[in-house]
Design a protein around this motif. Structure first.
Motif, PDB file in Angstrom:
ATOM      1  N   ILE A  62      18.659  57.988  55.438  1.00 33.00           N
ATOM      2  CA  ILE A  62      18.099  59.020  56.317  1.00 33.00           C
ATOM      3  C   ILE A  62      18.942  59.187  57.581  1.00 33.00           C
ATOM      4  CG2 ILE A  62      16.079  59.710  57.656  1.00 33.00           C
ATOM      5  CD1 ILE A  62      15.755  59.871  54.567  1.00 33.00           C
ATOM      6  N   VAL A  63      19.269  58.078  58.241  1.00 33.65           N
ATOM      7  CA  VAL A  63      20.084  58.163  59.461  1.00 33.65           C
ATOM      8  C   VAL A  63      21.483  58.674  59.124  1.00 33.65           C
ATOM      9  CG1 VAL A  63      21.093  56.843  61.370  1.00 33.65           C
ATOM     10  CG2 VAL A  63      18.758  56.361  60.620  1.00 33.65           C
ATOM     11  N   GLY A  64      21.946  58.375  57.908  1.00 34.33           N
ATOM     12  CA  GLY A  64      23.271  58.824  57.489  1.00 34.33           C
ATOM     13  C   GLY A  64      23.407  60.331  57.396  1.00 34.33           C
ATOM     14  N   GLN A  65      22.292  61.050  57.387  1.00 35.29           N
ATOM     15  CA  GLN A  65      22.362  62.511  57.402  1.00 35.29           C
ATOM     16  C   GLN A  65      22.848  63.038  58.754  1.00 35.29           C
ATOM     17  OE1 GLN A  65      18.763  64.403  55.094  1.00 35.29           O
ATOM     18  NE2 GLN A  65      18.025  62.584  56.155  1.00 35.29           N
ATOM     19  N   LEU A  66      22.616  62.267  59.818  1.00 35.40           N
ATOM     20  CA  LEU A  66      22.864  62.777  61.167  1.00 35.40           C
ATOM     21  C   LEU A  66      24.342  63.048  61.473  1.00 35.40           C
ATOM     22  CD1 LEU A  66      20.251  60.554  63.052  1.00 35.40           C
ATOM     23  CD2 LEU A  66      20.041  62.981  62.454  1.00 35.40           C
ATOM     24  N   PRO A  67      25.263  62.101  61.221  1.00 37.17           N
ATOM     25  CA  PRO A  67      26.657  62.401  61.533  1.00 37.17           C
ATOM     26  C   PRO A  67      27.246  63.523  60.687  1.00 37.17           C
ATOM     27  CG  PRO A  67      26.453  60.258  60.454  1.00 37.17           C
ATOM     28  CD  PRO A  67      25.073  60.702  60.789  1.00 37.17           C
ATOM     29  N   GLU A  68      26.720  63.719  59.473  1.00 35.76           N
ATOM     30  CA  GLU A  68      27.214  64.801  58.625  1.00 35.76           C
ATOM     31  C   GLU A  68      26.509  66.119  58.938  1.00 35.76           C
ATOM     32  OE1 GLU A  68      28.823  62.983  54.582  1.00 35.76           O
ATOM     33  OE2 GLU A  68      26.673  62.706  54.798  1.00 35.76           O
ATOM     34  N   MET A 115       9.011  50.064  62.185  1.00 34.74           N
ATOM     35  CA  MET A 115       9.881  48.891  62.355  1.00 34.74           C
ATOM     36  C   MET A 115      11.286  49.318  62.752  1.00 34.74           C
ATOM     37  SD  MET A 115       8.851  46.025  59.498  1.00 34.74           S
ATOM     38  CE  MET A 115       8.515  47.078  58.090  1.00 34.74           C
ATOM     39  N   LEU A 116      11.772  50.417  62.181  1.00 38.13           N
ATOM     40  CA  LEU A 116      13.085  50.938  62.549  1.00 38.13           C
ATOM     41  C   LEU A 116      13.114  51.336  64.021  1.00 38.13           C
ATOM     42  CD1 LEU A 116      15.938  52.142  61.905  1.00 38.13           C
ATOM     43  CD2 LEU A 116      14.738  54.278  61.382  1.00 38.13           C
ATOM     44  N   LEU A 117      12.125  52.099  64.435  1.00 36.40           N
ATOM     45  CA  LEU A 117      12.109  52.623  65.804  1.00 36.40           C
ATOM     46  C   LEU A 117      11.877  51.528  66.842  1.00 36.40           C
ATOM     47  CD1 LEU A 117      10.121  55.931  65.177  1.00 36.40           C
ATOM     48  CD2 LEU A 117      12.592  55.630  65.396  1.00 36.40           C
ATOM     49  N   PRO A 292      28.799  53.077  69.585  1.00 36.52           N
ATOM     50  CA  PRO A 292      29.004  54.365  70.256  1.00 36.52           C
ATOM     51  C   PRO A 292      27.907  55.387  69.996  1.00 36.52           C
ATOM     52  CG  PRO A 292      30.544  54.089  68.428  1.00 36.52           C
ATOM     53  CD  PRO A 292      29.885  52.775  68.630  1.00 36.52           C
ATOM     54  N   GLY A 293      27.148  55.211  68.900  1.00 41.33           N
ATOM     55  CA  GLY A 293      26.132  56.225  68.591  1.00 41.33           C
ATOM     56  C   GLY A 293      24.728  55.690  68.432  1.00 41.33           C
ATOM     57  N   ASN A 294      24.506  54.397  68.723  1.00 39.61           N
ATOM     58  CA  ASN A 294      23.180  53.805  68.484  1.00 39.61           C
ATOM     59  C   ASN A 294      22.053  54.554  69.201  1.00 39.61           C
ATOM     60  OD1 ASN A 294      25.174  51.535  68.008  1.00 39.61           O
ATOM     61  ND2 ASN A 294      23.290  50.527  67.360  1.00 39.61           N
ATOM     62  N   THR A 295      22.242  54.781  70.479  1.00 41.43           N
ATOM     63  CA  THR A 295      21.173  55.405  71.272  1.00 41.43           C
ATOM     64  C   THR A 295      20.845  56.793  70.763  1.00 41.43           C
ATOM     65  OG1 THR A 295      21.818  54.141  73.235  1.00 41.43           O
ATOM     66  CG2 THR A 295      20.485  56.107  73.592  1.00 41.43           C
ATOM     67  N   GLN A 296      21.883  57.573  70.466  1.00 39.33           N
ATOM     68  CA  GLN A 296      21.665  58.937  69.996  1.00 39.33           C
ATOM     69  C   GLN A 296      20.984  58.954  68.634  1.00 39.33           C
ATOM     70  OE1 GLN A 296      22.384  61.839  71.837  1.00 39.33           O
ATOM     71  NE2 GLN A 296      20.998  62.633  70.268  1.00 39.33           N
ATOM     72  N   ARG A 297      21.392  58.058  67.747  1.00 39.68           N
ATOM     73  CA  ARG A 297      20.801  58.023  66.402  1.00 39.68           C
ATOM     74  C   ARG A 297      19.299  57.716  66.475  1.00 39.68           C
ATOM     75  NH1 ARG A 297      24.780  60.427  65.499  1.00 39.68           N
ATOM     76  NH2 ARG A 297      26.635  59.646  64.413  1.00 39.68           N
ATOM     77  N   LEU A 298      18.937  56.698  67.251  1.00 38.42           N
ATOM     78  CA  LEU A 298      17.519  56.339  67.342  1.00 38.42           C
ATOM     79  C   LEU A 298      16.731  57.381  68.117  1.00 38.42           C
ATOM     80  CD1 LEU A 298      17.551  52.456  67.773  1.00 38.42           C
ATOM     81  CD2 LEU A 298      16.797  53.787  65.803  1.00 38.42           C
ATOM     82  N   THR A 299      17.351  58.017  69.103  1.00 39.30           N
ATOM     83  CA  THR A 299      16.684  59.099  69.827  1.00 39.30           C
ATOM     84  C   THR A 299      16.375  60.251  68.885  1.00 39.30           C
ATOM     85  OG1 THR A 299      17.761  58.529  71.918  1.00 39.30           O
ATOM     86  CG2 THR A 299      16.915  60.770  71.703  1.00 39.30           C
ATOM     87  N   ASP A 300      17.345  60.617  68.041  1.00 41.12           N
ATOM     88  CA  ASP A 300      17.142  61.697  67.074  1.00 41.12           C
ATOM     89  C   ASP A 300      16.076  61.322  66.053  1.00 41.12           C
ATOM     90  OD1 ASP A 300      19.090  63.169  68.345  1.00 41.12           O
ATOM     91  OD2 ASP A 300      20.673  62.693  66.894  1.00 41.12           O
ATOM     92  N   ARG A 301      16.102  60.058  65.620  1.00 42.75           N
ATOM     93  CA  ARG A 301      15.115  59.615  64.615  1.00 42.75           C
ATOM     94  C   ARG A 301      13.717  59.594  65.229  1.00 42.75           C
ATOM     95  NH1 ARG A 301      12.839  60.047  61.090  1.00 42.75           N
ATOM     96  NH2 ARG A 301      12.544  58.856  59.176  1.00 42.75           N
TER      97      ARG A 301
END
Length: 330
Positions: A62-68, A115-117, A292-301
């Motif tokens: 699911i998170v892998g969709q974000l960079p693409e 648990m992820l969040l 480099p992208g942890n904060t943005q990924r979890l913010t988006d999720r």
């Protein structure tokens, strides 16, 4: 996790003498390559290990969709846009298959997301790296999906039935994703000098994060030995990493690109390449949230989770109303 729950040998795996009768029967089934199904008895450690692994795998899809997804509106042609849209849609489907497999173990999708969040469950470190150029989309398909395939093909033989069956379709689709990425890299490498430099830059930045996808070296892996004994994992981290390097280096050479490793050389004696280890300090820093992208990924999720609350509530209300009507009719 397992070692905290049972008295173990020095290697963290119980000997047969330490096992209960139920545990011995379970291990005999695993050793005989008989699939474990949801209604079968299983050790609590086996169940928790599966929830951890399948949950992290689902979150990664699911998170892998974000960079693409970041490149869907900027793809260079309509054809590339359609291909990327289809790929991102596939990743959503993979997450669905895996969440469903994990739910057979008694954990809900909502619980896994929470648990992820909250940081109690992780996703693959690779998705904390940004996709800066279109060539990065090629590198993700070629290297990241290539590493994923290397990890996932053996999981079609994993001991837990629902997980193994989910992997069959996932692996077929991931093979298309890998080819799509390699095709992008081939077009870039055979294009203008600027395009070739862009392809080389993408390879330089994604090479070592891709090697990290297989997890720490076996000597430093907390879960590998017990997971191997239970046949949750079929190969060790180092075996898979070696296989990935041996397969990928000739592909890079065919493209006319250079793998960014001055220590890379063919070792005739072992029949594979010698190569440099990734920076494991960087790997663990990314896992701890300093990538480099942890904060943005979890913010988006987190935003997606909150934005979808009304859908989940509506579906639950509909299900409850439907169940009430059924009870009334009876």
């Amino acid at each position: 996790m397992y070692a905290q729950m049972v008295k173990s040998t020095g290697q963290g795996v119980k000997s047969r003498d330490e096992m209960s009768a139920e545990e011995r029967d379970f291990q005999d089934k695993v050793d005989a390559d008989i699939r474990i199904e949801p209604r079968d008895w299983m050790p609590e450690g086996y169940k928790k290990t599966l929830i951890r692994q399948i949950g992290q795998h689902a979150h990664s899809e699911i998170v892998g969709q974000l960079p693409e997804g970041n490149w869907i509106t900027r793809a260079p042609t309509l054809e590339r846009k359609m291909i990327l849209l289809a790929k991102v849609q596939d990743e959503a489907g993979h997450g669905l298959y895996l969440y469903c497999a994990a739910e057979t173990l008694g954990v809900t999708r909502d619980e896994m997301t929470e648990m992820l969040l909250s940081g109690k469950m992780k996703y693959s470190s690779i998705f904390n790296y940004p996709t800066l150029t279109w060539a990065d989309i090629g590198a993700v398909g070629w290297l990241v999906d290539g590493a994923a395939i290397m990890n996932q093909v053996p999981l079609q033989r994993t001991s837990y039935g629902p997980y193994a069956r989910a992997m069959v379709r996932i692996c077929k689709e991931e093979s298309f994703h890998q080819r799509q990425g390699y095709d992008i890299m081939m077009r870039m490498a055979r294009g203008s000098e600027a395009q070739k430099r862009m392809a080389q830059d993408a390879l330089n930045r994604f090479w070592y994060p891709s090697l990290m996808m297989f997890g720490p070296s076996d000597a430093n892996s907390v879960h590998s030995e017990q997971s191997m004994a239970w046949k949750i994992k079929i190969n060790t981290n180092d075996e898979l990493r070696q296989k990935f390097v041996d397969q990928t280096v000739p592909q890079a050479e065919y493209l006319g690109l250079s793998v960014p490793d001055e220590n890379l050389k063919w070792n005739e004696e072992k029949g594979g390449y010698d190569f440099s280890e990734p920076d494991w300090d960087e790997f663990f820093d990314v896992l701890r949230g300093a990538g480099p992208g942890n904060t943005q990924r979890l913010t988006d999720r987190q935003k997606a989770w909150e934005d979808g609350a009304w859908v989940r509530e509506g579906l639950m209300a509909h299900a409850e109303k439907k169940a009430a009507r059924k009870v009334a009719a009876e």
